[in-house]
Scaffold this motif. Sequence first.
Motif, short mmCIF file in Angstrom:
data_model
loop_
_atom_site.label_atom_id
_atom_site.label_comp_id
_atom_site.label_asym_id
_atom_site.label_seq_id
_atom_site.Cartn_x
_atom_site.Cartn_y
_atom_site.Cartn_z
N ASP A 378 9.13 6.51 -3.82
CA ASP A 378 8.05 5.62 -3.37
C ASP A 378 6.86 6.47 -2.95
O ASP A 378 6.61 6.69 -1.76
N CYS A 380 3.78 5.87 -3.13
CA CYS A 380 2.64 5.12 -2.59
C CYS A 380 2.93 4.48 -1.23
O CYS A 380 2.12 3.69 -0.72
N ASP A 382 4.98 2.14 -0.30
CA ASP A 382 4.99 0.67 -0.37
C ASP A 382 5.95 0.10 0.69
O ASP A 382 6.68 0.81 1.37
N ASN A 383 5.95 -1.22 0.81
CA ASN A 383 6.93 -1.90 1.65
C ASN A 383 7.50 -3.09 0.89
O ASN A 383 7.22 -3.28 -0.30
N ILE A 409 6.73 -4.66 -2.95
CA ILE A 409 5.29 -4.54 -3.20
C ILE A 409 5.01 -3.50 -4.28
O ILE A 409 5.63 -2.44 -4.33
N THR A 411 1.86 -1.19 -6.34
CA THR A 411 0.59 -0.56 -6.00
C THR A 411 -0.16 -0.21 -7.28
O THR A 411 0.41 0.42 -8.19
N GLY A 419 5.70 0.23 -9.25
CA GLY A 419 6.48 -0.89 -8.77
C GLY A 419 7.96 -0.59 -8.87
O GLY A 419 8.39 0.51 -9.25
N TYR A 456 11.47 3.26 -7.37
CA TYR A 456 10.09 3.05 -7.82
C TYR A 456 9.77 4.00 -8.98
O TYR A 456 10.28 5.12 -9.08
#
Length: 468
Positions: A378, A380, A382-383, A409, A411, A419, A456
Amino acid sequence: MANKKMFKKGLINAVAIIILLVIVIALAVPFIFYSESLQSNKEVSNVLVNNYIYLKNLQINQVTSGHPAIVYNGTYVLMVYTNGEFVPPSNLTITEMLYFNQDKWTEIPENYPIVISVDKSLSLPSYVKGDPIILVSSLGNIFYLTPGSEIGPYSQSGVGGIEIITQISNSSGTLPVSTNVTTNIYGTFKNYTTPVEFPNITGSFDAKVPEYVYYENSKGQIVTGVFHNWNVIGKAKLNSTNELGVNVQLEGQPTIVIANYTPVLSKVELTINTNYPGSICLSIDGKKQSVSNMQQTIYVPAGFVNITIYTLQGNNTNYESEGIIEHYQFSYVEYNEAQYITTSEIIFVPPNSDNNYIYVYYQNNYNYYQICLIAYNDTCNDNIFIGGVGYNYNNSYWIIGGNYYFNPIVTFTGSYTQGAITVCFEYSNGTTFTYNFPKIPDYIIINQPMNIIVYYNVTIYWTPLSGE
């Protein structure tokens, strides 16, 4: 020169007069305020005195108008509201009762003050019966009665009529109670709530009261009374004075029939059971009790018992280490095969009984489950959204079991979209579900502790459009 001296002399006199005026004003202003304050205080005192006199006279008018009338037959002092239309209605508070003991007035022991708001009978000690008495009210009114006298509209002659009242009598006084009386006074048997009046009634009829009644004070404490006997104020014949059901023969005069009860003093054993895995709090007759380990045995006054549940919901953390917190909510109370869904009930525990059980049931209406969120690659930061709530990865959360909207989420970086390409649902029972992009579900079922693992990577590459 003479004019100059005259001018100076006149100036000195003017200054003296001004100084004198200042002194007079300085002294007069506080005196005026003081005089006005005295007058104001006098007016307030007059208002208070006039108000007290008004209330005192109003109380006399109320009693003489039957709100309540006071009747003394040498054995009982009866307060009966014979005029239900007196305005304004108010209570009568008795602060002292005295009887004429040979050559002096002696106080009658009672729990003073005695507040009269409904029909009530005051039983006098045996050594008082037949003597003149005095009642002193909270407003200072003095009501003098001799045996067979009354104050207010309570006639001992007329077309008849009867009032039935019920009360618990003990050494400290009487407690008025309301209960059902079953009577055929109008031809067919019906239930009425005491105190109850039947005006303009003659002839005979049957009446029956329950064996037990109760009185509950403002703190939830209950006094249970067991039937003792009947008393009559006025003229009427009863075929028995110590039976629950009696035949009453009226003799053409207004009559009051009193069902007397005595307090139940014995105690019985009561076992409280619950399915709640923790400790619960409840009260028995206004006294708080704690029940732990799902059972508690206590002793309670026999008769009517007020049960109030205070623990309405709570969490069981016995399985927290396994990722489960159970939530319980009050459901109902069961006693003697009857179920009560309210949190406060009055039950009847018979005197001299054993094996008395009460069950307090709770419903495990939902659970919290520990959910661990794990993300790989991950880049980026994300959450993830579960049920519309955003959660951060690499943390664990307690979430109520249920079906939730699920959305990892994505990005957009400008040249590609990052994703979830793989999602794994690892449940504590060993079941695992794996989903790959683009068939990642948009909902999740949480019904046990689980790990949600999201991998991701780039899901879409974007190429900018170039103009010609």
